[in-house]
Scaffold this motif. Structure first.
Motif: not given
Length: 299
Positions: A35, A39, A43
């Motif tokens: 996870e 992310e 980004s």
């Protein structure tokens, strides 16, 4: 001795349960690793497919990496958020089983090296198959059907052949039957085997000698001139007739005639018209004549 075995068995069950719990924690550690990686990758402006492949590869590499030293294993487990587990209980469990079962009536059993070996052993015992694990699988008798069929057959029914392999090697005989679906032939009076035939209507029972099929590669046709086994070739005569000729080492090159038995049909043609046959007068009836217009469609 029985109490000792029971105690060792219970201890190993506890150790195996701990390992399964550890595997479940490892799956949670994979999610914990995936996870934040996903992310962070998104980004940076990367696409979903790229991030999914990158994070999946990195997390699986961390999960499956097993360094040789115990300290290395601890660092990898700590990096994924897993508790470090020592391997000593497994070695104690397997060594205890090996020592115990050598002193019991099992004789020389294969050593247990991992927890899966111990689990497999108790599954076999519960199923009652321990006594049969060392036995070989029985060999299937008989011969299998041919996997690649011969397309151009050169041996026909009635040929005089010599058996070049098997128990009747060197003997000659006549081809009684050609089994093209199995690449085999039956030589009359050769390769005899005993067959038990049950008594039935119209025949007696007993033990009879019958001809067993031979593979087509185990027989060779005899040269008409030299009476030696030779290979068969194909040649066309001046009038276009296709004939078989002998070829190979020691062959005379003479024509191998077709057996006369081939002119006799195994299933004779019916000479009497049956109830489903068309009557002869209807067969010979002329239903079309261009001059008179008979049989012409009406336009």
């Amino acid at each position: 001795m029985a109490n000792k075995l029971v105690s060792v068995f219970l201890m190993c069950i506890v150790v195996m349960a701990t390992l399964h719990i550890r595997q479940a924690v490892a799956d949670d550690g994979y999610k914990t690793c995936y996870e934040p990686c996903d992310e962070e990758c998104k980004s940076e402006g990367n696409g979903d497919t790229f991030c999914e492949m990158k994070c999946d590869t990195d997390c699986l590499a961390k999960k499956n990496s097993t360094p040789s030293s115990p300290e290395g294993r601890g660092r990898v487990e700590q990096s994924m958020g897993l508790p470090a587990v020592k391997e000593a209980p497994i070695s104690i469990c397997t060594s205890a089983f090996n020592h115990s079962f050598r002193n019991v009536a099992f004789g020389s059993i294969a050593e247990f090296k991992t927890e899966n070996d111990v689990i497999s052993f108790f599954i076999l015992v519960s199923a009652g198959r321990l006594a049969n694990t060392h036995r070989e699988r029985p060999v299937e008798m008989g011969w299998k059907a041919a996997q690649k069929l011969i397309q151009n057959w050169k041996i026909v029914r009635g040929d005089i052949v010599m058996i070049i392999r098997g128990k009747d090697k060197g003997e000659t005989g006549v081809i009684k039957r050609v089994i093209r679906s199995q690449n085999r032939v039956i030589v009359e009076g050769k390769n005899l085997v005993k067959k038990h035939i049950k008594q039935g209507q119209g025949h007696e029972g007993g033990i009879f000698s019958v001809e067993a099929p031979l593979h087509a590669s185990n027989v060779q046709v005899l040269d008409p001139a030299t009476q030696k086994p030779v290979k068969i070739g194909i040649r066309y005569l001046e009038d276009g007739t296709k004939v078989r000729v002998s070829r190979g080492e020691g062959a005379s090159g003479s024509i191998i005639p077709r057996p006369e038995i081939l002119k006799i049909r195994t299933t004779p043609r019916p000479t009497v018209a049956g109830p489903k046959d068309t009557p002869m007068d209807l067969v010979l009836e002329k239903t079309y004549d261009a001059k008179t217009g008979k049989g012409m469609p009406a336009l």
